[in-house]
Design an enzyme around this catalytic site. Structure first.
Site, PDB file in Angstrom:
ATOM      1  N   LYS A  49      34.414 -12.407  -3.062  1.00  0.00           N
ATOM      2  CA  LYS A  49      34.545 -12.961  -1.707  1.00  0.00           C
ATOM      3  C   LYS A  49      35.513 -14.133  -1.711  1.00  0.00           C
ATOM      4  CE  LYS A  49      29.930 -11.466  -0.366  1.00  0.00           C
ATOM      5  NZ  LYS A  49      28.523 -11.801  -0.171  1.00  0.00           N
ATOM      6  N   GLN A  93      24.682 -16.807  -0.691  1.00  0.00           N
ATOM      7  CA  GLN A  93      24.536 -15.506  -1.350  1.00  0.00           C
ATOM      8  C   GLN A  93      23.051 -15.196  -1.584  1.00  0.00           C
ATOM      9  OE1 GLN A  93      27.094 -13.310  -2.069  1.00  0.00           O
ATOM     10  NE2 GLN A  93      25.481 -11.893  -2.660  1.00  0.00           N
ATOM     11  N   ASP A 116      27.832 -14.483   7.917  1.00  0.00           N
ATOM     12  CA  ASP A 116      27.093 -13.273   7.546  1.00  0.00           C
ATOM     13  C   ASP A 116      26.397 -12.671   8.773  1.00  0.00           C
ATOM     14  OD1 ASP A 116      27.284 -12.255   4.995  1.00  0.00           O
ATOM     15  OD2 ASP A 116      25.777 -13.583   4.135  1.00  0.00           O
TER      16      ASP A 116
END
Ligand code: NDP
Length: 279
Positions: A49, A93, A116
């Protein structure tokens, strides 16, 4: 003739568009990825990422925190990132260590920086048709579907899986595209029959090669979100690709289908967050 949907190529186009828009706009989108602990798979995801973000001109940084960090300390870090004007996107994460409440952490992120799209406010905004940051994987799926089919209005869509990060937001996006949507799950009766009604079938289950040819209507478009290790140790999806693909109009492979779209949509969401915050 079945079209094999090339998610890798499509994702590359999305990344190029994001890079171009960043260059033209003069924006300096900032993305901070927070990694707690040293789970090897999470470390790989975070590295990918970070690299993908830097490649398109996003100012990316990764904050690594020890697995023993307390929830309160983590929340203090997130609060500081919420207040940092150079940071437009925050991604924690998952999974987090067991002693930390994931929901509390996700909901501590400012909804405007929640790239997200997991924050309860973004979920609520999306369901009520307000501007929201949408979870990256379903966003990638809907882009692939619109590219393959154009207008989705009136099509029968079946989503297998009802998780908050894939199944439910996927169903909502399909509804927004005027599909008639069924959400199937582990308690669904006669799943093959339900799936066989679908013009669009999205599998987000986590069971290797579960979907077989007799579950699929002739000419359906099949999107396989699953990432599994098959008995042979190779990566495979939730759909039995060899069995199913001859019946379909279009289908995503695993790997090289939905997977690459997830990171591309993270970059898109980060740019979107920066645009809104800097407006
Ligand atoms: P979850 O485990 O959170 O959800 C799985 C869903 O599948 C649940 O709703 C469950 O039903 C349903 N399910 C399980 N078994 C069956 C069954 N036998 N029949 C019908 N439904 C069933 O998974 P996620 O949504 O997080 O992920 C799904 C898959 O997608 C995984 O393989 C994951 O690795 C992959 N994934 C891929 C991404 C990508 O970038 N390509 C990103 C995110 C996930 P119930 O609710 O009743 O338990």
């Amino acid at each position: 003739m079945t079209k094999i949907i090339n998610g890798k190529e499509f994702a590359q186009k999305v990344r190029a568009l994001v890079a171009k828009e960043i260059e033209i706009s003069g924006l300096k989108p900032g993305l901070t990825v927070v990694l707690v602990g040293n789970d090897p798979a999470s470390e790989v995801y975070v590295r990918n990422k970070d690299a993908a973000a830097k490649e398109v001109g996003i100012n990316a940084q990764t904050i690594k925190l020890p697995a023993e960090i307390s929830q309160a300390e983590l929340l203090t870090k997130i609060d500081a990132l919420n207040k940092d004007k150079k940071v437009h996107g925050i991604l924690v994460q998952l999974p987090l260590p067991k002693h930390i409440d994931e929901k509390a952490v996700i909901n501590a992120i400012s909804p405007d920086k929640d790239v997200d799209g997991f924050h309860v406010i973004n979920a609520g905004r999306a369901v009520t048709g307000q501007d929201a940051l949408v979870p990256c994987t379903p966003l990638g799926c809907i882009m692939l579907l619109k590219d393959a089919l154009g207008d989705l209005t009136g099509l029968n869509a079946v989503v297998i899986g009802r998780s908050n990060i894939v199944g439910k937001p996927m169903a909502n996006l399909l509804l927004n595209e005027n599909c008639t949507v069924t959400i199937a799950h582990s308690k669904t009766k006669d799943l093959p029959k339900v799936c066989a009604q679908a013009d669009i079938l999205v599998a987000a289950v986590g069971k290797p090669k579960m979907v077989k040819a007799n579950w699929v209507k002739e000419g359906a478009v099949v999107i396989d979100v699953g990432i599994n290790r098959g008995p042979d140790g190779k990566l495979c999806g939730d759909v039995d690709f060899e069995d199913v693909s001859p019946k379909t109009k279009a289908i995503t492979p695993v790997p090289g289908g939905v997977g690459p779209m997830t990171i591309a949509c993270l970059l898109k969401n980060t740019l979107e967050a920066a645009k809104r915050l800097e407006k």
